[in-house]
Write an enzyme that holds these catalytic residues in place. Structure first.
Site, mmCIF file in Angstrom:
data_model
loop_
_atom_site.group_PDB
_atom_site.id
_atom_site.type_symbol
_atom_site.label_atom_id
_atom_site.label_comp_id
_atom_site.label_asym_id
_atom_site.label_seq_id
_atom_site.Cartn_x
_atom_site.Cartn_y
_atom_site.Cartn_z
ATOM 1 N N ARG A 70 21.922 53.809 40.919
ATOM 2 C CA ARG A 70 21.300 54.403 42.140
ATOM 3 C C ARG A 70 22.027 56.057 41.906
ATOM 4 N NH1 ARG A 70 24.967 52.151 46.731
ATOM 5 N NH2 ARG A 70 27.671 52.033 46.005
ATOM 6 N N THR B 95 48.368 80.384 77.688
ATOM 7 C CA THR B 95 47.130 80.272 76.021
ATOM 8 C C THR B 95 47.077 81.513 75.757
ATOM 9 O OG1 THR B 95 45.104 80.132 77.263
ATOM 10 C CG2 THR B 95 47.177 77.761 77.346
ATOM 11 N N HIS C 242 22.439 57.649 52.151
ATOM 12 C CA HIS C 242 21.116 56.945 50.484
ATOM 13 C C HIS C 242 20.164 57.720 50.682
ATOM 14 C CE1 HIS C 242 24.089 53.803 52.554
ATOM 15 N NE2 HIS C 242 23.587 53.662 53.455
ATOM 16 N N LYS D 242 46.114 77.471 72.917
ATOM 17 C CA LYS D 242 44.396 77.932 73.207
ATOM 18 C C LYS D 242 44.078 77.523 71.954
ATOM 19 C CE LYS D 242 43.330 81.415 74.974
ATOM 20 N NZ LYS D 242 42.972 81.233 76.935
ATOM 21 N N GLN E 172 33.675 52.688 47.982
ATOM 22 C CA GLN E 172 34.781 52.472 48.884
ATOM 23 C C GLN E 172 35.782 52.150 46.930
ATOM 24 O OE1 GLN E 172 32.384 51.002 49.231
ATOM 25 N NE2 GLN E 172 32.536 49.490 50.993
ATOM 26 N N ASN F 124 28.426 57.532 53.261
ATOM 27 C CA ASN F 124 27.537 57.265 51.677
ATOM 28 C C ASN F 124 25.790 57.300 52.634
ATOM 29 O OD1 ASN F 124 25.872 55.703 50.020
ATOM 30 N ND2 ASN F 124 26.756 53.919 50.164
HETATM 31 O O1 LIG Z 1 29.013 51.953 47.974
HETATM 32 C C1 LIG Z 1 28.182 51.589 49.425
HETATM 33 N N1 LIG Z 1 29.402 50.685 50.078
HETATM 34 C C2 LIG Z 1 29.357 49.336 50.836
HETATM 35 O O2 LIG Z 1 29.739 48.835 51.548
HETATM 36 C C3 LIG Z 1 27.182 49.653 50.904
HETATM 37 N N2 LIG Z 1 26.529 48.953 51.573
HETATM 38 C C4 LIG Z 1 25.400 49.162 51.240
HETATM 39 O O3 LIG Z 1 24.476 48.691 51.999
HETATM 40 N N3 LIG Z 1 25.386 50.116 50.338
HETATM 41 C C5 LIG Z 1 26.764 50.390 50.161
HETATM 42 N N4 LIG Z 1 26.915 51.346 49.155
#
Ligand SMILES: O=c1[nH]c(=O)c2[nH]c(=O)[nH]c2[nH]1
Length: 302
Positions: free
Chosen positions: A176, A59, A251, A14, A223, A249
């Site tokens: 940033r 289940t 933006h 389930k 990363q 990420n």
């Molecule tokens: O921290 C980031 N990793 C990326 O791989 C990446 N690629 C990107 O356009 N900006 C960023 N920023």
């Protein structure tokens, strides 16, 4: 000549049993709120091949077992999963393993007149705690985790030094916003004596380390920050062998205010919801025994 058709891997149970447990021994109630999935593995060939349900633990029964176990109190999601795994494999000879999964939602007391209310709660953010148990015979593979832990740092992050080609428009930056929704799953070492693990303490500690790892150093890329976060967890927790991340990420683009005669010294941003970068990795110990079966069925990680 056609080849023989056989039954391959199978499991059943389930999915997404929503269980809310209120502990009301005193006027100050406690709430536990989970979404639990139970799936059994074992000898179910007769059901598939002959329509013989003699081994098919319904289940519906699996769902009822989850509710019945909640009556005694749920505790850490990992503990509930281990209890379910023990129950099904010890109750039915032909059940040799299974997969049990939980999401846990947390609630805070509503603050009224300066104190937490006895029986009124407010959902605590959007963060969800996750747990998965895969059992094979006597071996338990246990993966704890979380998702939707949203974090942002408003400086101490940049992105420079990347390759440029005719399609590159991104400007390098040394200041940033770095923002993400952390999704992480960490696997306990196979063979850990789980009766000795305080899962709530472990969870809170890992969560704290992830947040610390996010803040601690200047980030050259998400990363690098991901790897720092994972390393902190593995350094502090010898009973954890690997941790996987999947992090958008998120933006934040600087808005050009010059048409309005205004400067913008990194203060006003457009928070884009898509597209987003998607950064995924596993941080592990070099000598960790791999446990691929533990990860099957967990989507969205690499
Ligand atoms: O921290 C980031 N990793 C990326 O791989 C990446 N690629 C990107 O356009 N900006 C960023 N920023």
């Amino acid at each position: 000549m056609s080849s023989k058709i056989i039954l391959g891997d199978n499991q059943f149970g389930k999915a997404e049993v929503r269980v809310v447990k209120i502990s009301r021994d005193t006027a100050r109630h406690e709430i536990e709120d989970l979404n639990v999935t139970s799936q059994l593995r074992g000898d179910f060939s007769a059901a598939h091949l002959e329509g013989d349900n003699g081994h098919v633990v319904p289940t519906d029964t699996q769902k009822n077992t989850i509710y019945a176990f909640a009556r005694d109190g749920i505790g850490a999601p990992e503990s509930l999963l281990l209890r379910l795994g023990d129950h099904f494999t010890s109750s039915f000879d032909w059940v040799t393993g299974g997969r049990w999964e939980a999401e846990a939602y947390s609630w805070d007391r509503i603050q009224a007149q300066g104190t937490g209310h006895d029986h009124s709660f407010v959902r605590n953010g959007q963060e969800v705690r996750t747990a998965v148990l895969v059992r094979e015979g006597d071996t338990n593979h246990l993966i704890a985790g979380l998702r939707d832990l949203t974090v942002l740092k408003s400086t101490e992050s940049g992105f420079t030094g990347y390759p440029k080609d005719r399609y590159t428009t991104l400007q390098e930056t040394t200041d940033r916003i770095l923002a993400t929704d952390i999704a992480a799953r960490w696997r306990f070492k196979t063979g850990t004596d789980f009766s000795k693990v305080d899962f709530n303490k472990s969870y809170n500690d890992v969560r704290g380390l992830l947040l610390e790892g996010f803040t601690e150093k200047y980030s050259h890329a998400l990363q690098q920050t991901l790897f720092d976060m994972g390393s902190k967890v593995l350094e502090a927790h010898s009973d954890i062998d690997e941790i996987k991340f999947s992090m958008p990420n998120k933006h934040h683009f600087l808005v050009d205010l010059s048409p309005f005669g205004l400067d913008n010294p990194n203060e006003v941003f457009f928070a884009a919801d898509r597209p987003y970068g998607l950064i995924e990795a596993t941080v592990t110990r070099e000598d960790a025994a791999s446990a691929d079966i533990a990860w099957t069925g967990i989507a969205g990680f690499c």
